[in-house]
Write an enzyme that holds these catalytic residues in place. Structure first.
Site, short mmCIF file in Angstrom:
data_model
loop_
_atom_site.label_atom_id
_atom_site.label_comp_id
_atom_site.label_asym_id
_atom_site.label_seq_id
_atom_site.Cartn_x
_atom_site.Cartn_y
_atom_site.Cartn_z
CG HIS A 78 -2.14 -0.91 0.98
ND1 HIS A 78 -3.43 -0.55 1.26
CD2 HIS A 78 -2.21 -2.16 0.47
CE1 HIS A 78 -4.25 -1.54 0.94
NE2 HIS A 78 -3.54 -2.53 0.47
N GLY A 84 4.62 5.20 -5.17
CA GLY A 84 6.01 4.81 -4.99
C GLY A 84 6.35 4.62 -3.52
CB THR A 255 0.84 -23.16 5.40
OG1 THR A 255 0.91 -22.62 4.05
CG2 THR A 255 1.07 -24.65 5.34
#
Ligand code: HEM
Ligand SMILES: *[C@@H]1O[C@H](CO)[C@@H](O)[C@H](O)[C@H]1NC(C)=O
Ligand SMILES: *[C@@H]1O[C@H](CO)[C@@H](O)[C@H](O)[C@H]1NC(C)=O
Ligand SMILES: CC(=O)N[C@H]1CO[C@H](CO)[C@@H](O)[C@@H]1O
Length: 358
Positions: A78, A84, A255
């Site tokens: 995020h 960037g 898992t």
């Protein structure tokens, strides 16, 4: 009858895959080109202990709460995807990215860990290391500590001066996207299909809330892409949570806390949680790659490391752009306004690496 025999068939396929799965090597060497201003040895002189400090703190935090690994990995995504990797997602306050809908489920404990690590690193080296680099390193270490591959990450990112706009945060993909839309969203950020399939494999850890997948549960939304028993279980679970924001479900039923390739097994068994996950194994553009990752964990780890390094370099600030934040939650100008002397102490005597605009 038909249902149970198809379940037996799926079980047989999965067992065969488990036997075939290659033993993976844990270290991946990434030969991706790196962008100008980043370097593999950026802190060798200014903060040689940074990697050790980050690794120690991440291991310590994960020992107490393994869920923080997933928290870090999602925060990294995020942060990087909208504008960037500039730690803009860590800024708090009324106009920050954190109040945007996709961020409302970022884990506060993982956000706090990043600034705790920042404090430890700055105590050792002075304010030389950015929150963006600490986030990148901590995320890499969370992958490793959960069983995933080790790989080097280039460093030298600087911290952004402002949160990403709502429009940019809105470019984060949604769980109800179909595969063509996911491909387009990633392509808009110069990420290709292999990046999409491998990075989605981060859903091998962590949890999702009912609101993120309840669109798939009503009887009239049954498109045959979800295992009926799984569907029934999820519907029962989410029935008790009308808000959709309270009850959660692990993303990888096999898992849930291990960074491995079992997520792709889930997809083969039609037990992917989001439409965006499940689509990857069904759509002709992504199915071969997703199947390959189910068959070969080393291939998944290899591509994941490459894609991670690629994403970690999107639109980064380097050189004298941005700043080295003294508190990951606030810009330096803001932090100086309200700051205690303790924060300034860390910076005392070393103006290098401080805000270009300070
Ligand atoms: C491909 C498009 C993607 C979509 C549509 C998507 C969507 C989501 C959604 C809706 C959640 C659950 C939020 C909630 O209900 O609480 C989630 C969780 C998560 N996502 Fe993604 N995601 C995507 C890609 C990624 C990528 C690229 C990464 C990292 C490399 C990532 C890492 C995670 C992790 C680790 C979690 C669990 C977080 C936790 O347990 O706190 N996701 N994602
Ligand atoms: C990709 O970028 C174009 C041009 O900015 C935009 O119109 C489109 O909505 C984007 N697609 C996705 C899925 O984000
Ligand atoms: C960083 O800033 C936030 C928001 O102003 C504040 O709550 C927090 O206590 C600060 N952290 C440190 C270590 O000073
Ligand atoms: C981690 C974090 O800051 N989450 C915030 C996201 O937005 C909601 C709604 O504004 C806040 O309540 C959360 O604290």
């Amino acid at each position: 009858m038909a249902r149970s025999s198809s379940r037996v068939a799926v079980a047989a396929v999965l067992a065969a895959i488990a036997i075939c799965a290659a033993v993976s090597s844990a270290t991946v060497t990434v030969n991706e080109p790196i962008v100008n201003g980043l370097s593999w040895s950026f802190y060798d002189a200014s903060c040689p202990s940074v990697e050790g400090i980050v690794r120690w703190h991440v291991a310590d935090a994960l020992r107490r709460d393994i869920g923080i690994a997933a928290g870090l990995i999602r925060i990294f995504f995020h942060d990087c995807f909208p504008q960037g990797c500039d730690a803009s997602v860590l800024l708090s306050g009324p106009n920050s990215e954190q109040i945007e809908i996709p961020n409302q489920t970022l884990r506060p404990a993982a956000l706090k860990l990043i600034d705790d690590i920042r404090a430890a690193v700055h105590a050792a080296c002075g304010p030389t290391v950015s929150c963006a680099d600490i986030t990148t390193l901590a995320t890499r270490d969370a992958v490793v500590a959960s069983g995933g591959p080790f790989f080097d990450v280039p460093l030298g990112r600087r911290d952004g001066l402002a949160p990403a706009s709502s429009d940019l945060v809105g470019t984060l993909p949604a769980p109800f996207f179909d595969v063509p839309t996911l491909i387009e969203a990633f392509k808009n950020r110069s990420l290709d299909k292999a990046d999409l399939v491998a990075l989605s494999g981060a859903h091998t850890v962590g949890r999702g809330h009912c609101a993120s997948f309840s669109d798939r549960l009503p009887p009239n939304a049954d498109d045959g892409t979800m295992d009926p028993a799984f569907r029934q279980k999820l519907a029962a679970k989410c029935a008790s949570d009308p808000s959709g924001n309270v009850v959660s479900q692990v993303l990888d039923v096999r898992t849930p806390n291990a960074f491995d390739n079992k997520y792709y097994f889930d997809l083969i068994a039609r037990q992917g949680l989001f439409k965006s996950d499940q689509g990857l194994i069904n759509h002709p553009d992504t199915m071969r790659t997703a199947t390959r990752f189910a068959l070969n964990q080393a291939a998944f780890f290899d591509q994941f490391a490459r894609s991670f390094v690629k994403m970690s370099q999107m639109d980064v600030l380097t050189g004298t752009a941005g700043e080295i934040r003294l508190n990951c939650s606030v810009r330096n100008t803001a932090s100086v306004d309200i700051s205690s002397s303790a924060q300034l102490d860390t910076a005392a005597g070393d103006d290098e690496g401080l805000a270009a605009d300070a």
